[in-house]
Write a protein that holds these residues in place. Structure first.
Motif, mmCIF file in Angstrom:
data_model
loop_
_atom_site.group_PDB
_atom_site.id
_atom_site.type_symbol
_atom_site.label_atom_id
_atom_site.label_comp_id
_atom_site.label_asym_id
_atom_site.label_seq_id
_atom_site.Cartn_x
_atom_site.Cartn_y
_atom_site.Cartn_z
ATOM 1 N N MET A 254 0.825 -1.205 0.000
ATOM 2 C CA MET A 254 0.000 0.000 0.000
ATOM 3 C C MET A 254 0.865 1.263 0.000
ATOM 4 O O MET A 254 1.954 1.282 0.556
ATOM 5 N N TYR A 255 0.347 2.310 -0.632
ATOM 6 C CA TYR A 255 0.945 3.627 -0.467
ATOM 7 C C TYR A 255 0.674 4.127 0.951
ATOM 8 O O TYR A 255 -0.301 3.728 1.591
ATOM 9 N N THR A 256 1.513 5.012 1.437
ATOM 10 C CA THR A 256 1.264 5.647 2.721
ATOM 11 C C THR A 256 0.462 6.930 2.519
ATOM 12 O O THR A 256 0.421 7.486 1.412
ATOM 13 N N ALA A 290 -9.036 2.854 -7.785
ATOM 14 C CA ALA A 290 -8.612 1.452 -7.701
ATOM 15 C C ALA A 290 -8.309 0.893 -9.093
ATOM 16 O O ALA A 290 -8.898 -0.079 -9.547
ATOM 17 N N MET A 291 -7.363 1.539 -9.766
ATOM 18 C CA MET A 291 -7.044 1.185 -11.151
ATOM 19 C C MET A 291 -5.633 0.623 -11.263
ATOM 20 O O MET A 291 -4.729 1.037 -10.541
ATOM 21 N N ARG A 292 -5.462 -0.291 -12.217
ATOM 22 C CA ARG A 292 -4.147 -0.771 -12.602
ATOM 23 C C ARG A 292 -3.604 0.122 -13.721
ATOM 24 O O ARG A 292 -4.318 0.956 -14.274
ATOM 25 N N CYS A 293 -2.331 -0.073 -14.057
ATOM 26 C CA CYS A 293 -1.747 0.687 -15.162
ATOM 27 C C CYS A 293 -2.473 0.375 -16.467
ATOM 28 O O CYS A 293 -2.709 1.270 -17.289
ATOM 29 N N PHE A 380 2.540 6.284 -27.601
ATOM 30 C CA PHE A 380 1.834 5.454 -26.629
ATOM 31 C C PHE A 380 2.817 4.912 -25.593
ATOM 32 O O PHE A 380 3.900 4.424 -25.933
ATOM 33 N N LEU A 381 2.446 5.015 -24.320
ATOM 34 C CA LEU A 381 3.261 4.490 -23.229
ATOM 35 C C LEU A 381 2.632 3.188 -22.760
ATOM 36 O O LEU A 381 1.511 3.174 -22.248
ATOM 37 N N ALA A 382 3.336 2.091 -22.963
ATOM 38 C CA ALA A 382 2.806 0.781 -22.589
ATOM 39 C C ALA A 382 2.595 0.719 -21.079
ATOM 40 O O ALA A 382 3.224 1.463 -20.323
ATOM 41 N N PRO A 383 1.679 -0.140 -20.601
ATOM 42 C CA PRO A 383 1.452 -0.237 -19.147
ATOM 43 C C PRO A 383 2.725 -0.486 -18.356
ATOM 44 O O PRO A 383 2.898 0.062 -17.268
ATOM 45 N N ALA A 384 3.647 -1.300 -18.885
ATOM 46 C CA ALA A 384 4.918 -1.520 -18.183
ATOM 47 C C ALA A 384 5.723 -0.224 -18.122
ATOM 48 O O ALA A 384 6.368 0.076 -17.105
ATOM 49 N N GLU A 421 11.602 3.516 -3.873
ATOM 50 C CA GLU A 421 10.389 3.442 -4.688
ATOM 51 C C GLU A 421 10.171 2.039 -5.236
ATOM 52 O O GLU A 421 9.051 1.686 -5.615
ATOM 53 N N SER A 422 11.237 1.219 -5.278
ATOM 54 C CA SER A 422 11.093 -0.152 -5.767
ATOM 55 C C SER A 422 10.305 -1.034 -4.802
ATOM 56 O O SER A 422 9.935 -2.155 -5.147
ATOM 57 N N PHE A 423 10.015 -0.536 -3.598
ATOM 58 C CA PHE A 423 9.194 -1.275 -2.638
ATOM 59 C C PHE A 423 7.758 -1.410 -3.140
ATOM 60 O O PHE A 423 7.052 -2.356 -2.781
ATOM 61 N N PHE A 424 7.318 -0.469 -3.987
ATOM 62 C CA PHE A 424 5.945 -0.463 -4.492
ATOM 63 C C PHE A 424 5.939 -0.956 -5.937
ATOM 64 O O PHE A 424 6.918 -0.822 -6.667
ATOM 65 N N SER A 425 4.809 -1.524 -6.355
ATOM 66 C CA SER A 425 4.662 -2.061 -7.704
ATOM 67 C C SER A 425 3.558 -1.318 -8.441
ATOM 68 O O SER A 425 2.926 -0.405 -7.897
ATOM 69 N N GLY A 426 3.329 -1.735 -9.684
ATOM 70 C CA GLY A 426 2.288 -1.090 -10.484
ATOM 71 C C GLY A 426 0.879 -1.331 -9.971
ATOM 72 O O GLY A 426 -0.048 -0.619 -10.332
ATOM 73 N N HIS A 427 0.687 -2.349 -9.096
ATOM 74 C CA HIS A 427 -0.628 -2.629 -8.526
ATOM 75 C C HIS A 427 -0.842 -1.937 -7.180
ATOM 76 O O HIS A 427 -1.925 -2.047 -6.614
ATOM 77 N N SER A 428 0.192 -1.242 -6.665
ATOM 78 C CA SER A 428 0.061 -0.605 -5.360
ATOM 79 C C SER A 428 -1.041 0.446 -5.302
ATOM 80 O O SER A 428 -1.766 0.526 -4.302
#
Length: 664
Positions: A254-256, A290-293, A380-384, A421-428
């Motif tokens: 989770m983000y803080t 509550a969105m993903r990339c 276009f910026l890919a989700p990754a 910042e690497s502690f968090f992922s794209g789903h955070s």
């Protein structure tokens, strides 16, 4: 400059001052002793030879001594001439030229030609759709080769079709490119193992599949590699064996709350880079929606609406929505008063994305930034890639500090230094509001509306009617709990503790990280941790809301109402310009018209009037108005075929997909 004049005879000096006015001009009048003598004899025909020699010596010595001061003076004169401001109320040559280029018909036609040339060098508006369709075709053909090599009965059937290539594409129906890609990547190692160990490319029986899976287990594969196997009980047994030694599944961190506050302040900070502010808005929308990339990249910019109820993003083709899915499209909602700091970040960020250089036509939301993050590339910026950009953004977030007037950023200190910042992922971002809502006691069925998981649980009509009300209810409760501590308590000690453990393992100071992220305090003894503010943090005036409009229909009603209201305000303007632009509701195409065109502005939903036209203000020019512009420039319109000419007719302009909004 009076002290810069040479020490000559008073009569000679006064004459030279009247002729040359400044020492700079006198210095430029000669270069050597011979030229000095010629200058004196021409100005003073009766001068004595002795006086000439004396004056030559004085001027020669003066020129040598004053070389450096006069050089600096000339540089100052040049700088002053280059940056001199025009007089008040007068236009400079550049301003007059710019005005002419924005009002002249011939210049507007040239703008249109340059726009066409520029589009060839940039991604098209439907870059995301074309990219995914290209991947779908690629992996459909690769999987088709596997079926052909296996000699399955379907291969003979497809060969009998008139167009076998299209037949193979239709065979995989509406499977997304990523799905077909994953299927191919799973099969390819199996095919390679068969070729090396069996001498053929397609299994001849269950024994081949079992031997291959045993080979993978012996090599220490993960348990997910065995899912989807045709071997039923063997798969289950092996998966259970591998699960005993496998690490537990780890959800996205989770983000803080401190990170959310820093993002809000970054959006409204005009000193920040433009793309940094824009991307901060994207991340906050992902948090509260509550969105993903991948979800964010499927949002359609021209369908986005910010009203007095809140933000509404329409997701086009995604993993769960699309023309071939039960749910054609789905909306993401963010309550209008959502704010932890009292800053109207939702409106500021929406305005950023509605203006240049972000408001060009496309079928995805986020584009690539330029090198300095002060502009964008129309790519276009890919989700990754979006996930990587968000990670870079998080690494630069400043620490928020509470002040007597609210919150401010401390640019010298970072929330996530040393690569944290690497502690968090794209789903955070997707994990924050849902987790807080669970802590506040919302049921699983209610939380399912946040991430659009309830689409498969209820009918499409029920989901559309209920989603906005439930989502706004949860967002309001989460926002209120974080601001004033009402409702069940929410503790983020565990989240900050995990971050501190990760910082310690990375060599950072965990105590410093904990101090920077601990923003929730206890307002009263025994109360819940909160920011200690008053909810709502945004002031809402009565005239900002329409209390009577609380319909349960689709959100298109609200979008149409807002667009209609904007059109009425534009038409109520006292000044109607020489040009006007109509915007298509479905494709967001901006078509330029001249005043007096058969396309009536009062019949269009969204219209903007102007006297001066910028190069990026429109996408196309009305064919009838283009003829008028060419006639004004003294040019003959090109001869068009019947099919081409008909495209400029009223029937074509009013046809589906190419008409201005509201024309009917």
């Amino acid at each position: 400059m009076e002290e810069w004049w040479p020490n000559l005879n008073e009569g000679i000096l006064s004459h030279l001052q009247r002729v040359f006015v400044t020492p700079l001009r006198l210095d430029a009048a000669f270069d050597n002793d011979e030229e000095i003598a010629i200058l004196l004899e021409s100005e003073f025909p009766d001068i004595l030879p002795e006086d000439v020699l004396d004056s030559v010596a004085v001027l020669s010595q003066w020129k040598e001594e004053m070389a450096r001061p006069l050089k600096r003076a000339r540089a100052e004169v040049v700088r002053g001439a280059l940056f001199r401001l025009p007089l008040h109320g007068q236009l400079t040559v550049q301003e007059e030229f710019s005005r002419l280029t924005r009002t002249s018909a011939i210049c507007i036609l040239e703008m249109h030609v340059k726009q066409k040339q520029k589009r060839y060098r940039e991604d098209p508006a439907d870059a995301r759709t074309k990219r995914y369709e290209s991947e779908r075709r690629k992996y459909s053909n690769l999987l088709a080769q596997i079926i052909i090599q296996a000699g399955l009965p379907i291969a003979e059937l497809v060969r009998t079709l008139e167009d076998p290539r299209s037949g193979w594409l239709h065979l995989f129906a509406a499977r997304r490119g990523n799905t077909l890609k994953n299927r191919y990547k799973v099969w390819k190692p199996f095919e390679q193992w068969l070729e090396w160990n069996r001498g053929y490319l397609y299994p001849k029986g269950v024994r081949d599949a079992i031997d291959y899976l045993q080979h993978r287990v012996d090599d220490g594969c993960g348990k997910t590699d065995l899912r989807g196997s045709i071997v039923g009980w063997t798969h289950q047994v092996w998966a259970a064996e591998l699960a005993e030694d496998a690490a537990p599944r780890k959800p996205a961190e989770m983000y803080t709350v401190a990170m959310l506050i820093s993002l809000e302040l970054t959006i409204v900070d005009e000193a920040e880079q433009l793309y940094t502010r824009a991307l901060s808005w994207i991340v906050l929308c992902m948090v509260w929606g509550a969105m993903r990339c991948d979800d964010m990249q499927s949002a359609l910019p021209h369908r986005s609406v910010l009203s007095n109820f809140g933000l509404r993003l329409v997701l086009g083709r995604s993993k769960t929505t699309g023309p071939d899915k039960p749910q054609k499209e789905v909306s993401v909602h963010v309550l209008r008063t959502t704010s932890l700091t009292g800053e109207d970040w939702l409106k500021v960020g929406f305005d950023i994305w509605s203006a240049d250089p972000f408001n060009y036509k496309r079928d995805y939301m986020v584009m690539e930034p330029n090198k300095g993050w002060d502009g964008v590339k129309r790519k276009f910026l890919a989700p990754a890639g979006l996930s990587s950009a968000v990670s870079k953004l998080l690494g630069g977030l400043a620490v928020p500090r509470r002040t007597a007037l609210g919150w401010e950023l401390m640019p010298a200190q970072h929330l996530l230094p040393d690569g944290l910042e690497s502690f968090f992922s794209g789903h955070s971002p997707r994990n924050f509001v849902t987790s807080v809502a669970a802590a506040l006691g919302f049921s699983k069925d209610e939380r399912a509306y946040l991430g659009r998981w309830s689409m498969g649980m209820v009918s499409s009509e029920e989901y559309v009617r209920t989603s906005r009300q439930v989502i706004f209810k949860i967002q309001k409760a989460v926002n209120k709990s974080l601001v004033d501590g009402s409702g069940d308590p929410f503790y983020e000690d565990e989240t900050i503790g995990k971050l501190c453990e990760f910082a310690s393992a990375s060599g950072a100071n965990p105590n410093r990280i904990k101090k920077r992220h601990s923003v929730l305090v206890y307002g009263v003894p025994g109360g819940s941790p909160c920011l200690g503010g008053v909810y709502p943090t945004l002031q809402v005036l009565p005239e900002d809301w329409d209390e009577n409009d609380d319909r349960d229909g689709t959100e298109m009603d609200l979008a149409e109402k807002v667009a209609s209201h904007a059109a009425k305000e534009a038409l109520a303007s006292q000044h109607l310009g020489k040009y006007f632009i109509t915007i298509s509701r479905r494709t967001a195409l901006r078509r330029l018209h001249m005043a007096g065109c058969f396309a009536k502005p009062d019949r269009c939903c969204e219209v903007s009037f102007m006297d001066e036209v910028q190069q990026d203000s429109f996408d196309a020019i009305c064919q009838a108005c283009k003829k008028r512009m060419m006639a004004e420039c003294g040019k003959d319109p090109p001869e068009m075929s019947t099919s081409t000419a008909s495209s400029s007719s009223t029937a074509s302009v009013l046809s589906a997909g190419d008409q201005p909004v509201g024309e009917s």
